[in-house]
Design an enzyme around this catalytic site. Structure first.
Site, mmCIF file in Angstrom:
data_model
loop_
_atom_site.group_PDB
_atom_site.id
_atom_site.type_symbol
_atom_site.label_atom_id
_atom_site.label_comp_id
_atom_site.label_asym_id
_atom_site.label_seq_id
_atom_site.Cartn_x
_atom_site.Cartn_y
_atom_site.Cartn_z
ATOM 1 N N GLY A 185 0.800 -1.212 0.000
ATOM 2 C CA GLY A 185 0.000 0.000 0.000
ATOM 3 C C GLY A 185 0.831 1.259 0.000
ATOM 4 O O GLY A 185 2.065 1.237 -0.050
ATOM 5 N N ASN A 186 0.131 2.380 0.063
ATOM 6 C CA ASN A 186 0.763 3.677 -0.045
ATOM 7 C C ASN A 186 1.650 3.995 1.152
ATOM 8 O O ASN A 186 2.736 4.551 1.014
ATOM 9 C CB ASN A 186 -0.321 4.758 -0.191
ATOM 10 C CG ASN A 186 0.092 5.861 -1.137
ATOM 11 O OD1 ASN A 186 0.832 5.618 -2.073
ATOM 12 N ND2 ASN A 186 -0.380 7.063 -0.890
ATOM 13 N N GLU B 145 6.687 -10.956 2.583
ATOM 14 C CA GLU B 145 5.882 -11.752 1.651
ATOM 15 C C GLU B 145 5.911 -11.166 0.253
ATOM 16 O O GLU B 145 5.956 -11.884 -0.740
ATOM 17 C CB GLU B 145 4.410 -11.797 2.102
ATOM 18 C CG GLU B 145 4.214 -12.268 3.523
ATOM 19 C CD GLU B 145 3.512 -11.195 4.332
ATOM 20 O OE1 GLU B 145 2.458 -11.500 4.911
ATOM 21 O OE2 GLU B 145 4.020 -10.061 4.378
ATOM 22 N N ASN C 128 -10.327 -7.502 3.616
ATOM 23 C CA ASN C 128 -9.534 -8.441 2.825
ATOM 24 C C ASN C 128 -9.261 -9.710 3.625
ATOM 25 O O ASN C 128 -9.747 -10.774 3.309
ATOM 26 C CB ASN C 128 -8.215 -7.800 2.390
ATOM 27 C CG ASN C 128 -8.435 -6.623 1.453
ATOM 28 O OD1 ASN C 128 -9.362 -6.615 0.658
ATOM 29 N ND2 ASN C 128 -7.584 -5.624 1.555
ATOM 30 N N ILE D 183 -7.185 -1.398 10.320
ATOM 31 C CA ILE D 183 -8.448 -0.686 10.223
ATOM 32 C C ILE D 183 -8.641 0.186 11.449
ATOM 33 O O ILE D 183 -9.009 1.351 11.346
ATOM 34 C CB ILE D 183 -9.623 -1.673 10.045
ATOM 35 C CG1 ILE D 183 -9.546 -2.322 8.665
ATOM 36 C CG2 ILE D 183 -10.968 -0.978 10.259
ATOM 37 C CD1 ILE D 183 -10.563 -3.414 8.428
#
Length: 504
Positions: free
Chosen positions: A271-272, A294, A384, A364
């Site tokens: 991600g960012n 990973e 996810n 989250i």
């Protein structure tokens, strides 16, 4: 496709098109496919299978499969099969919007598990036998061994256990990948396990190709298709601030002697924000770093090219189209600096612990005491999955969770009285970072963690409310060790569901 991508004469005779290969998969089968974060997944057979299942449904015939992969895949696999209502059960991870909708509607069953557990669980038979494996490779060698493509994931396990195997040979994948992989065949199930002979990130302990009994390969499909990953999103100001807090903290840890100047092996989620952290490492003067992770995304390729990162170990890629082209163009350079391992090695808890990894993952939400929810929105809707974050949070030298302090235009706070779902307990969380600041939770009591999180990480719009909750909990909680007001603990979430905002 050049003929030398299929160099085993016998398997060259089994080349068929995707429709013929998909016809070999029967209703009710458990099908294990390659793929890890949008790389190395089969490109043609899943689409053909989805079309076949749609036709069966149109004729009133039931047809679904149980689907296993390494992690998330791409629209040609998860998306196509989900839209066709082809999946009865999905595991162990997904990120497709169509699959997510069906999971949250209750029409698609989903098992979300630690990625390091998948191979072991399958070997023990927890999910029943694997009927068919569909695996993408970049080549088949003369001896019948398979050269993996841009992910390995659980492919070793799928090939070992499947009753029949379909191989997609994708000549879009660079031929120069041969030699980049390290597939360890020394694993065993308890009580017969032996120590893994790996001491450093750069150690190679296995084969460069996957083994598969040629008699199990029932079809070979030629493909030419790119991996599907999103274009690189420019790093925004919030991500830069989060990264800046973490970089300053790491430099401070080095100054105190708690980390070496080369840090410890890095694990980074996708991600960012992780990309911003990687960019910050380069600008901050760090050199000689390693990664045991990973997934390699754009930022790690940059660090390798710039000499900041010496070596990176992974099980798959999550590269933008531009980075993919750079990777293919400079494949000889990266082959000397990237080692691709099976998923059970890239996420192995004992290796993560022994190497002393620094885990950096998104979340989250987190609560006052450092419990982290990384999977469920408002406690019940899967986003996810836990992926590999738990493998590194529980076992790494340091577990860092990063997030903006608010979401949905400020209507949701990422710091709440009590998380609505727990993936990582307070015992496994070392550091929490938002754009507001950083909370080092190590060595703190629950109440000290609450003070630190409120002071450093909470958005100003929610800070007074969270402080008020904590103050009243100190007075009126059933116990004073981890104070909570049970009637109010999840009231912020309930308020958002009712009004569209957590703010009172």
């Amino acid at each position: 496709m050049q003929e030398d991508r299929i160099r085993h004469a016998g398997l060259r005779d089994r080349v068929v098109d995707a429709d013929h290969a998909a016809a070999l998969i029967q209703p009710g089968e458990t099908v294990a496919m390659s793929g890890f974060t949008g790389s190395g997944y089969p490109k043609a057979v899943p689409l053909a299978l989805a079309a076949r299942i749609e036709q069966a449904h149109a004729e009133g015939q039931p047809f679904q499969i149980k689907l296993m992969t390494g992690a998330s895949t791409a629209p040609e696999l998860d998306g196509a099969l989900a839209k066709a209502d082809a999946i009865a059960l999905r595991m162990p991870f997904q990120s497709d919007p169509d699959a997510r909708k069906r999971i949250n509607d209750g029409t698609l069953d989903y098992i979300d598990i630690h990625l390091s557990h998948v191979a072991q669980h399958v070997w023990f038979g927890f999910y029943g036998p694997i009927d068919t494996a569909v695996v993408e490779v970049s080549a088949i060698r003369e001896d019948g061994t398979l050269v993996p493509s841009t992910s390995i994931g659980n492919n070793k396990t799928w090939l070992d256990l499947a009753s029949k195997v379909i191989v997609e040979v994708n000549d879009w994948q660079p031929a120069g990948m041969e030699g980049m992989h390290d597939i360890y065949y020394g694993t065993a199930l308890p009580p017969y396990r032996k120590p893994i002979p790996m001491e450093h990130v750069h150690d190679r302990i296995g084969d460069t190709t996957l083994r598969c009994d040629p008699d199990k390969i029932v079809a070979v499909v030629r493909t030419h298709g790119p991996d599907r990953n999103s274009p690189f999103t420019p790093i925004d100001a919030t991500s830069e601030r989060i990264a800046g807090h973490l970089i300053e903290f790491l430099k401070h840890e080095v100054a105190l002697g708690r980390l070496p100047p080369t840090l410890l092996p890095l694990q980074s989620g996708v991600g960012n924000i992780p990309n911003a952290v990687l960019a910050g490492l380069a600008k901050s003067g760090f050199r000689g770093l390693t990664a045991f992770t990973e997934v390699i995304q754009d930022g790690m390729l940059d660090l390798l090219r710039e000499g900041v990162l010496d070596v990176a170990s992974c099980t798959g890629f999550a590269l933008s189209p531009a980075a993919n082209e750079a990777f293919k163009r400079d494949i000889a350079f990266y082959r000397e600096r990237i080692i691709m391992r099976t998923q059970e090695m890239s996420n192995h808890p004992e290796l993560v612990r022994r190497l002393g990894c620094i885990g950096m993952n998104g979340m989250i939400e987190a609560d006052l005491y450092g419990n982290v929810n990384s999977t469920h929105v408002m406690g019940s809707r899967i986003q996810n999955g836990i992926g590999g974050s738990g493998d590194f949070a529980r076992n790494g030298f340091m577990s860092v969770f990063l997030s903006p302090s608010t979401a949905k235009g400020g209507s949701i706070s990422a710091l709440v009285p009590m998380v609505s779902h727990v993936d990582h307990t307070e015992h496994d969380v070392s550091v929490i970072v938002t754009e507001q600041g950083l909370a080092d939770l190590r060595g703190l009591t629950p109440k000290q963690r609450a003070h630190t999180l409120i002071a450093n990480c909470v958005h100003p719009d929610y800070r007074d409310a969270l402080q008020d909750y904590f103050d009243r909990a100190l007075q009126h909680s059933y116990g004073k060790h981890t104070p909570h007001l049970l009637p109010e603990a999840l009231s912020w979430h309930q308020r958002w569901l009712e009004t569209g905002s957590m703010q009172g």
